[in-house]
Design a protein around this motif. Sequence first.
Motif, PDB file in Angstrom:
ATOM      1  N   PHE A   1      44.887  30.463 111.430  1.00 57.42           N
ATOM      2  CA  PHE A   1      45.790  29.630 110.395  1.00 57.42           C
ATOM      3  C   PHE A   1      46.948  29.395 111.038  1.00 57.42           C
ATOM      4  CE2 PHE A   1      42.604  32.727 107.359  1.00 57.42           C
ATOM      5  CZ  PHE A   1      42.137  31.867 107.359  1.00 57.42           C
ATOM      6  N   GLY A   2      47.452  30.221 111.933  1.00 60.12           N
ATOM      7  CA  GLY A   2      48.413  29.727 112.553  1.00 60.12           C
ATOM      8  C   GLY A   2      49.663  31.009 112.323  1.00 60.12           C
ATOM      9  N   ARG A   3      50.739  31.313 113.045  1.00 63.20           N
ATOM     10  CA  ARG A   3      51.768  32.089 112.689  1.00 63.20           C
ATOM     11  C   ARG A   3      52.245  32.266 111.546  1.00 63.20           C
ATOM     12  NH1 ARG A   3      56.702  33.576 113.788  1.00 63.20           N
ATOM     13  NH2 ARG A   3      58.064  31.311 114.687  1.00 63.20           N
ATOM     14  N   ALA A   4      52.125  34.013 110.852  1.00 66.06           N
ATOM     15  CA  ALA A   4      52.661  33.942 109.697  1.00 66.06           C
ATOM     16  C   ALA A   4      54.238  34.122 109.463  1.00 66.06           C
ATOM     17  CB  ALA A   4      52.485  35.365 109.223  1.00 66.06           C
ATOM     18  N   ILE A   5      54.674  33.441 108.673  1.00 68.51           N
ATOM     19  CA  ILE A   5      56.014  33.123 109.161  1.00 68.51           C
ATOM     20  C   ILE A   5      56.800  33.431 107.693  1.00 68.51           C
ATOM     21  CG2 ILE A   5      56.271  31.365 110.770  1.00 68.51           C
ATOM     22  CD1 ILE A   5      56.607  29.162 108.191  1.00 68.51           C
TER      23      ILE A   5
END
Length: 270
Positions: free
Chosen positions: A113-117
Amino acid sequence: LKGIGYTVFDSRRGPEPFGFEVLGVLHHYLGPGGDLIIARLTGDAIVRTGVISGMSGSPAYVDGKLLGAVGYRFGEFTAEPIAGITPIELMMTSTGGTSTSKTRKQSESSTPFGRAIPLRTPLWVGGMNAHVAAAFADLLQARGYGPVVPTGGMVTSSSDPVFAEPGERLYASGPIAGVLVDGPTNMAGIGTVTWVSGDRFLAFGHPFLDTGASTMLVRNAQILTTVASQSGSWKMGQPTTFVGRLTDDRTPAIAGVMGVEPEMVPVDIF
């Protein structure tokens, strides 16, 4: 694993539920032993808004037991409301007052899902010209804050009873304001309370300023509305009555105590 969380979309309605389904775990994302739970949020409101800036700290329960706090999102334009939940055990152990060092920097782990920010912290600004507030907006957004919401002045009480919050007490799933500047000029970050026991509280599920030990002023808050946006929905909130102060501002959470006044640094603005 499925559960239910709570957050305030609008103070006139109070806390409202949303569902979630655990998808997996990012191991050591928040430092050694600091796992981050990945979950898909569900519910009519969440489907409309996605993961919301300002819902940082919203408590998530499984079978009535507190799992942790919603504190992270994945990307800016994701098609699904995928969130990162900070485990409550990590939030509690990291804010126990035994460490004086600054919190560890997050790793750069990524997922499908991408990088957690960390969810952005909406900033309420009062007593400041809108043009001046706008001049700081880009700098603050680059550091993970925003949007910056300029308004007239501090609201210490409300003449509208439907907006009344519970005085000098915080409650789990309710709004909270970490105050950066207090007085004729005000600036505060809006988030959500995760856990309350006696006079102690945990909130955010991620750092605010990431200072480690802290004595920041804390106020109650009102959520006027939740603004839905494809680029990132956010809660429009404002600080209200005095609550207490922070003791910790660390990677997994902010923590503090109610009823204790912080030490302030007086500043004159000309």
